[in-house]
Design an enzyme around this catalytic site. Structure first.
Site, PDB file in Angstrom:
ATOM      1  N   ASP A  78      59.253   4.594  64.646  1.00 42.34           N
ATOM      2  CA  ASP A  78      57.891   4.807  65.123  1.00 42.34           C
ATOM      3  C   ASP A  78      57.492   3.801  66.196  1.00 42.34           C
ATOM      4  O   ASP A  78      56.755   4.132  67.125  1.00 42.34           O
ATOM      5  CB  ASP A  78      56.909   4.722  63.953  1.00 42.34           C
ATOM      6  CG  ASP A  78      56.895   6.000  63.133  1.00 42.34           C
ATOM      7  OD1 ASP A  78      57.864   6.758  63.219  1.00 42.34           O
ATOM      8  OD2 ASP A  78      55.922   6.230  62.397  1.00 42.34           O
ATOM      9  N   CYS A 119      62.325   3.682  56.617  1.00 47.30           N
ATOM     10  CA  CYS A 119      61.189   3.672  57.544  1.00 47.30           C
ATOM     11  C   CYS A 119      60.265   4.860  57.343  1.00 47.30           C
ATOM     12  O   CYS A 119      60.503   5.720  56.513  1.00 47.30           O
ATOM     13  CB  CYS A 119      61.685   3.538  58.981  1.00 47.30           C
ATOM     14  SG  CYS A 119      62.290   1.859  59.316  1.00 47.30           S
ATOM     15  N   ASP A 120      59.244   4.901  58.187  1.00 48.47           N
ATOM     16  CA  ASP A 120      58.011   5.631  57.924  1.00 48.47           C
ATOM     17  C   ASP A 120      58.160   7.047  57.359  1.00 48.47           C
ATOM     18  O   ASP A 120      57.683   7.336  56.274  1.00 48.47           O
ATOM     19  CB  ASP A 120      57.166   5.694  59.196  1.00 48.47           C
ATOM     20  CG  ASP A 120      56.716   4.314  59.631  1.00 48.47           C
ATOM     21  OD1 ASP A 120      57.427   3.345  59.361  1.00 48.47           O
ATOM     22  OD2 ASP A 120      55.655   4.207  60.253  1.00 48.47           O
ATOM     23  N   LYS A 121      58.754   7.961  58.089  1.00 52.88           N
ATOM     24  CA  LYS A 121      58.798   9.352  57.631  1.00 52.88           C
ATOM     25  C   LYS A 121      60.050   9.643  56.816  1.00 52.88           C
ATOM     26  O   LYS A 121      60.124  10.665  56.127  1.00 52.88           O
ATOM     27  CB  LYS A 121      58.759  10.321  58.825  1.00 52.88           C
ATOM     28  CG  LYS A 121      57.599  10.096  59.762  1.00 52.88           C
ATOM     29  CD  LYS A 121      56.299   9.949  59.023  1.00 52.88           C
ATOM     30  CE  LYS A 121      55.292   9.131  59.770  1.00 52.88           C
ATOM     31  NZ  LYS A 121      55.702   7.828  60.246  1.00 52.88           N
ATOM     32  N   CYS A 191      59.579  -3.239  59.482  1.00 47.15           N
ATOM     33  CA  CYS A 191      58.697  -4.255  60.069  1.00 47.15           C
ATOM     34  C   CYS A 191      57.862  -4.967  59.013  1.00 47.15           C
ATOM     35  O   CYS A 191      57.353  -4.364  58.072  1.00 47.15           O
ATOM     36  CB  CYS A 191      57.821  -3.623  61.131  1.00 47.15           C
ATOM     37  SG  CYS A 191      58.776  -2.960  62.526  1.00 47.15           S
ATOM     38  N   GLU A 442      51.015   8.653  65.671  1.00 45.91           N
ATOM     39  CA  GLU A 442      50.321   7.406  65.343  1.00 45.91           C
ATOM     40  C   GLU A 442      49.731   6.802  66.600  1.00 45.91           C
ATOM     41  O   GLU A 442      50.274   6.971  67.694  1.00 45.91           O
ATOM     42  CB  GLU A 442      51.288   6.398  64.712  1.00 45.91           C
ATOM     43  CG  GLU A 442      51.625   6.690  63.286  1.00 45.91           C
ATOM     44  CD  GLU A 442      52.463   5.595  62.651  1.00 45.91           C
ATOM     45  OE1 GLU A 442      52.566   5.601  61.431  1.00 45.91           O
ATOM     46  OE2 GLU A 442      53.010   4.753  63.380  1.00 45.91           O
ATOM     47  N   SER A 468      48.956   3.840  62.800  1.00 46.02           N
ATOM     48  CA  SER A 468      50.055   3.061  62.249  1.00 46.02           C
ATOM     49  C   SER A 468      49.539   2.219  61.097  1.00 46.02           C
ATOM     50  O   SER A 468      48.363   1.833  61.056  1.00 46.02           O
ATOM     51  CB  SER A 468      50.629   2.148  63.333  1.00 46.02           C
ATOM     52  OG  SER A 468      51.386   1.106  62.764  1.00 46.02           O
TER      53      SER A 468
END
Length: 553
Positions: A78, A119-121, A191, A442, A468
């Site tokens: 992202d 990570c995110d998704k 992160c 985002e 985000s």
């Protein structure tokens, strides 16, 4: 064993021959076949080391008598996709990840799965697949990145994003930004703050589908690799006992996860992903449940971007299990829910304790009496909107301002960095929802620009898109219905007055019902900007952010 469908009996001699072509022995084929889903790639810092984690998982499976079979899935970074067309593909990749795992695990009927995301998704996509397939599954993330240091202060990726605005406003020199850029992300891992990736890894642990430590043990610590081996060993136990994801991820478990979400002050993206994951288990989570649990669960942690602590600090302070033990005293944790340890939450947290009360505050001294996230409703968001209230300056909790309207994120960023947004303005960015974007990208760019320009305590930002986990300030997203679906956000005109009251959970456009009806009659939503390829198909299938942006049934 499910895998007998592809390996047992006279008729499966050709299938066994194909396994032997890859070097599998008769002994390996005879054992339970465990699919190991690896999202490693060379474009995501959180994934660059996942081959190591996957090898440890496979070692654990072999130690416990199984045969690991690895296969890959895609993963978008992202941060690198941020601020351009690539971000439109991030949320949309969640459905592809879930679908691709379903395809692989049905086409090749594995006996169980170990999922290795970070990570995110990727995390919610894997969890969605786990609950859809409902075969024994355990999730082991790659762990969080350590924070960077610059001149004795901790820094992270968000420091760099906000640094761009500081340079634009003359509050930082370019050479200082370069020094920040060089040290903010010191190595592999998701992160370092309580952004979406780490939020979802912590939620996975709280939900019971990840081992204790899944959300917080740093990527570079040997404990992360040991945890991966334990995951490989433990999946064999889940297989033998037939402990399935839907036995773990019950409604009570989802409530546990939301309570932990509130105590930690997690990313607003959890309000998209938790309902989407529950949907795969046949469980409907109304957005008002988040407010209901928030009222009972104080915000005990302020990790970056809301505060100065990072995931490594939370881990050293006792991690998710310590947080769960604390808030269990309030009755918001169901101690009887099962977890992938093969034990209940109550059993898991018996020996947990808080080791640093600056990182995890005591129940009688929380940051706020309510949780980190709030759901707002009103004539501007009849189906709901979401804000990370734990990251909003106190004076911005109740706010009225003049609407500055933009039909795309890029136009808003240009205006912010160009000095055209003034204290007291409310920036409105629309046509960035699941359908309108398409892809609901985002918006770390505009929120970081607002913070970098020194406006985060005087300017609010509203959108039918999303933010985000690194966002701080009065940033209200997921406004539903979105503009592309004819939602009221599409009716806002430049200069309209918007009233925000986060404590009362309201967001309203101060325009008369008669005027809104008049505007509605002449309103034609803009069509999605992308008209071909995957995103065009996505725009036709995706539902509202208020239902988790899942696909239509």
């Amino acid at each position: 064993m499910r895998s007998d469908l592809m390996k047992k009996g006279l008729e499966r001699a050709p299938h066994r021959s194909l396994f032997k072509a890859m070097g599998y022995t008769d002994e390996e084929i005879a054992r339970p076949l465990i699919g190991v889903v690896n999202s490693a790639n060379e474009i995501v810092p959180g994934h660059i080391h996942l081959d190591l984690i996957t090898e440890d998982v496979k070692a654990g499976i072999r130690m416990a008598g199984g045969t690991p079979v690895e296969f890959p899935v895609i993963g978008v970074c992202d941060g690198i996709a941020m601020g351009h067309t690539g971000m439109k593909y991030s949320l949309a990749s969640r459905e592809l990840i879930a679908d691709s795992i379903e395809i692989m695990a049905v086409a090749h009927p594995f006996d169980a799965l170990v999922m290795v995301p970070n990570c995110d998704k990727i995390i919610p996509g894997m969890l969605m697949a786990a609950l859809r397939l409902n075969i024994p599954t355990i999730v082991i993330s790659g762990g969080p990145m350590l924070a960077g240091t610059l001149e004795g202060k901790t820094v992270d990726l968000i420091s760099v994003f906000e640094g761009v605005g500081k340079v634009k406003s003359g509050r930082m020199k370019e050479k200082e930004l370069k020094a920040l850029e060089d040290c903010a992300c010191p190595g592999c891992g998701s992160c370092a703050g309580m952004y979406t990736a780490n939020s979802m890894n912590c939620v996975t642990e709280a939900l019971g589908l990840g081992l204790p430590g899944n959300g917080t043990v740093p990527a570079v610590h040997a404990a992360r690799r040991r945890l991966a081996k334990q995951a490989g060993i433990k999946i064999m136990d889940l297989f033998k006992k037939s402990i399935l994801p839907r036995k773990i991820a019950t409604l009570a478990a989802f409530k546990n996860a939301i309570a932990v979400d509130m105590a930690l002050g997690c990313s607003t993206n959890t309000v998209l992903h938790i309902p989407a994951i529950a949907h795969e288990a046949g469980i409907t989570l109304d957005l008002d449940l988040f407010n209901e649990i928030s009222r009972k669960t104080p915000n005990l942690c302020k990790l970056s971007p809301a505060g100065q602590h990072h995931l490594e600090d939370l881990d050293a302070a006792g991690g998710i299990q310590a947080v769960m033990k604390d808030i269990s005293q309030l009755g918001v944790i169901d101690l009887k829910t099962m977890t992938v340890t093969g034990k209940t939450v109550g059993d898991n947290i018996k020996s947990a304790r808080v080791l640093n009360r600056e990182v995890i505050r005591p129940l009688d001294k929380p940051y706020t009496k309510e949780g980190g996230i709030a759901i707002l409703r009103g004539n501007l968001a009849p189906e709901g909107a979401v804000v990370k209230q734990s990251a909003v300056a106190e004076k911005m909790l109740v706010n009225e301002g003049k609407a500055r309207v933009f039909d795309a994120e890029d136009d808003a960023i240009t205006a912010i960095l160009g000095g055209k947004i003034k204290p007291g303005d409310i920036v409105v960015i629309r046509y960035e929802g699941p359908k309108g974007g398409p892809g609901m990208r985002e918006m770390l760019g505009p929120t970081s620009a607002i913070a970098g320009m020194g406006l985060d305590t005087t300017v609010a930002l509203l959108t039918d898109g999303r933010f985000s986990g690194g966002t701080r300030g009065a940033a209200i997203g997921h406004i539903s219905p979105e503009a592309a679906e004819g939602g009221p956000i599409g009716l806002i005109k430049e200069g309209d007055i918007i009233a925000i009251d986060i404590p009362k959970k309201t967001i309203n456009l101060k325009v008369s019902p008669e005027e809104l009806k008049k505007r509605q009659k002449t309103f034609t939503p803009k069509p999605p900007a992308i008209k071909s390829g995957y995103l065009a198909r996505y725009a036709k299938l995706v539902t509202s952010a208020s239902t988790g942006a899942v696909f239509k049934d």
